[in-house]
Design an enzyme around this catalytic site. Structure first.
Site, PDB file in Angstrom:
ATOM      1  N   GLU A 109       1.229  -1.230   0.069  1.00 29.15           N
ATOM      2  CA  GLU A 109      -0.121  -0.017   0.015  1.00 29.15           C
ATOM      3  C   GLU A 109       1.032   1.117   0.021  1.00 29.15           C
ATOM      4  OE1 GLU A 109      -3.812   1.773   2.505  1.00 29.15           O
ATOM      5  OE2 GLU A 109      -2.756   0.262   3.401  1.00 29.15           O
TER       6      GLU A 109
ATOM      7  N   ARG B  97       5.569 -12.854   9.757  1.00 26.67           N
ATOM      8  CA  ARG B  97       6.418 -11.801   9.372  1.00 26.67           C
ATOM      9  C   ARG B  97       7.454 -11.717  10.213  1.00 26.67           C
ATOM     10  NH1 ARG B  97       2.140  -7.236  10.959  1.00 26.67           N
ATOM     11  NH2 ARG B  97       3.648  -5.922   9.893  1.00 26.67           N
TER      12      ARG B  97
ATOM     13  N   LYS C 133       4.190   1.136   9.824  1.00 25.72           N
ATOM     14  CA  LYS C 133       4.237   2.281   9.116  1.00 25.72           C
ATOM     15  C   LYS C 133       3.897   3.528   9.672  1.00 25.72           C
ATOM     16  CE  LYS C 133       3.085   0.658   5.155  1.00 25.72           C
ATOM     17  NZ  LYS C 133       2.894   0.670   3.573  1.00 25.72           N
TER      18      LYS C 133
END
Length: 557
Positions: A37, A263, A273
């Protein structure tokens, strides 16, 4: 693709699944995608996903797309798009196609209409808070919306009116009609479209309704012909919805397979982020590429190499279980990559002047030192030696600690590449600080000339005072440290900037060059600040510490 990239793709459980699918003829080729994104810069956790998705495609001779997940018009920015592309290329990969999720908005809309026509989606007037209240808990089933049983015709009319802009943000949503009693909360009539009156960077004002990620994601994959959709573990509970969307829409006879992996979590590192953006916005760091940041841009500006990051991702491996990886492994990979690549230079921090009282005045000689002790093929260089020199502040103690073998009054050490030096006197300023050290040298002990066999325990480096060049040295620590409660907090000493002196050859270093500063660590000429960021520029010499020279960390610790 290089052998290094092949190494990144050591066999893992994902590849075992892919092998089975190929053997059973489920897919004819492997097609992956990396779907960021564009709402921030990529961090080292994304590097793991980049290496996995692109590396998997390379391993199987397949394809990998770069697809921007730009279904939220409020958050995207072209600055992030440019940064993402730079990061992927820098890591050594190239996408098959560059695509935008927003290019599929019409198909996504058609898919939503298909669900409505099949009685599998409805327009809901409940507010976001009411939807959450109706959803239930892990222990209790949810309640059906009072609008759930609207007719297909009414839902079609309302959904078209949503698209036409008749309603305000949040006034209505489109929900999938699945099962409000499902043990998987994601399947309890999830919202698949919401109203957002905002201009989109790609589609402008064409749309005022936008698909939710869980609805858009499987459709994007299916449109592109992705065979294996590789996601992190938080999407495991969303996989039933992923499969449901593709099955019930029914446009794609051979849908993708979603596979989840753990992850990356690193000690002393925050990889959110949202949090990283807050650090940028409040000025805690100088930007997304601040060398203390865990962003790929920050690591690149710090001086990390793509080879080291790919090696790190390979060593971490691909697993199902989440775990915390010691950041020492990443630093180990950087040292391992650089140790045979870069040349050494003499650089002095916290300089102390040394005067060799028995060395001839106005005389300078050149002494020879190796460029890299691990790689003789890198050759040697000559550095000046004269009566007045600088030594590192850490290499002198007026009252030596136990087992301190460097310079102190009465002790003899070797100046690397030069002579044995004995400290005879400490001259101080009025405030008690050290002004200079008065020393003598033994002219019979020049390195490489076969002296009388005497040995000393300490060897230190130096720079010639007359020809030394001033340098700015940025020594970086971890951006985050644990406080007394075990919480991650900003490290007030994450950057210690010093002014030092370097041997004259370092004045020729251009932005982006790496060196080992003898006995200090590996350093990188800052690409923005060193010489003003211009090759041959006349700005200050600015070096970022990439990593310390040594660490107690060993792989497997």
């Amino acid at each position: 693709m290089s052998d290094t990239n092949e190494k990144v793709m050591a066999n893992n459980f994902i590849h075992n699944f892919i092998d089975e699918d190929l053997e059973n003829g489920v897919y004819k080729e492997v097609y992956t995608r990396f779907p960021p994104e564009p709402n921030g810069y990529l961090h080292v956790g994304h590097a793991k996903s980049i290496c996995l998705n692109f590396g998997t495609a390379i391993k199987y001779g397949g394809k990998c797309n770069l697809r921007y997940d730009d279904t939220n018009p409020v958050k995207e920015d072209t600055e992030y798009v440019d940064a993402i592309e730079d990061d992927i290329k820098w890591l050594g990969f190239q996408w098959t196609e560059q695509l935008w999720a927003s290019d599929y908005f019409e198909t996504m809309y058609d898919a939503a209409v298909e669900l409505i026509k099949k009685g599998l989606a409805f327009v809901d007037d409940l507010s976001a808070d009411e939807i959450r209240e109706y959803r239930g808990t892990l222990k209790e089933p949810g309640k059906e919306s009072p609008y759930r049983n609207r007719s297909i015709e009414e839902n079609m009319t309302l959904f078209n009116e949503m698209r036409e802009g008749k309603y305000a943000d949040g006034e209505k949503v489109l929900r999938a009609k699945i099962d409000m009693a499902s043990p998987n909360i994601n399947m309890r009539d999830p919202v698949i479209y919401r109203i957002v009156h905002a201009s989109h960077h790609n589609t402008g004002d064409k749309w005022c309704i936008y698909p939710m990620y869980d609805f858009a994601h499987p459709i994007e994959d299916a449109i592109e012909g992705i065979s294996h959709s590789l996601c992190t573990m938080e999407f495991e509970d969303h996989r039933p919805l992923y499969d449901w969307v593709l099955e019930k829409v029914g446009f794609w006879p051979n849908p993708p397979r979603q596979i989840e992996f753990a992850r990356l979590n690193l000690t002393n590192t925050v990889m959110s982020k949202r949090y990283l953006k807050a650090l940028v916005d409040d000025g805690s760091v100088v930007g997304w590429d601040d060398p203390r940041m865990p962003t790929i841009a920050g690591l690149r500006r710090r001086g990390y190499t793509p080879e080291a990051i790919r090696d790190f991702c390979d060593r971490v491996g691909i697993a199902k279980a989440n775990s915390m990886v010691d950041i020492g492994l990443l630093e180990y990979c950087v040292r391992d990559d650089l140790q045979n690549k870069v040349e050494s230079r003499n650089v002095i921090e916290d300089p102390i002047k040394v005067i060799i009282t028995n060395y001839p005045e106005n005389q300078t000689e050149m002494v020879t030192v190796e460029n890299n002790k691990n790689v003789p093929e890198m050759g040697e260089r000559q550095i000046p030696f004269s009566r007045e020199l600088y030594v590192d502040g850490a290499d002198f103690m007026e009252v030596p600690a136990k087992k301190y073998f460097r310079l102190f009054p009465g002790n003899e050490v070797r100046f690397k590449g030069a002579y044995f030096i004995t400290c005879n006197e400490v001259v101080k300023n009025d405030d008690g600080s050290i002004k200079e050290l008065l020393c003598t040298y033994d002219p019979e002990t020049k390195s490489g000339e076969g002296f009388d066999g005497r040995k000393v325990k300490g060897t230190i480096h130096f720079v010639d005072a007359a020809t030394a060049v001033p340098v700015t040295i940025r020594n970086y620590g971890y951006l985050m440290i644990e406080d007394e409660n075990g919480e991650n907090v900003l490290n007030p000493e994450s950057l210690v900037e010093k002014q030092g002196f370097a041997e004259p050859s370092l004045a020729e270093a251009e932005p982006g060059e790496r060196f080992q500063f003898f006995r200090h660590g590996y350093y990188y000429a800052d690409p923005k600040d060193h010489k003003g960021g211009v090759a041959g520029g006349d700005g200050p010499l600015v070096f970022n510490r990439i990593v310390d020279l040594k660490s107690g960390y060993k792989p497997g610790n």
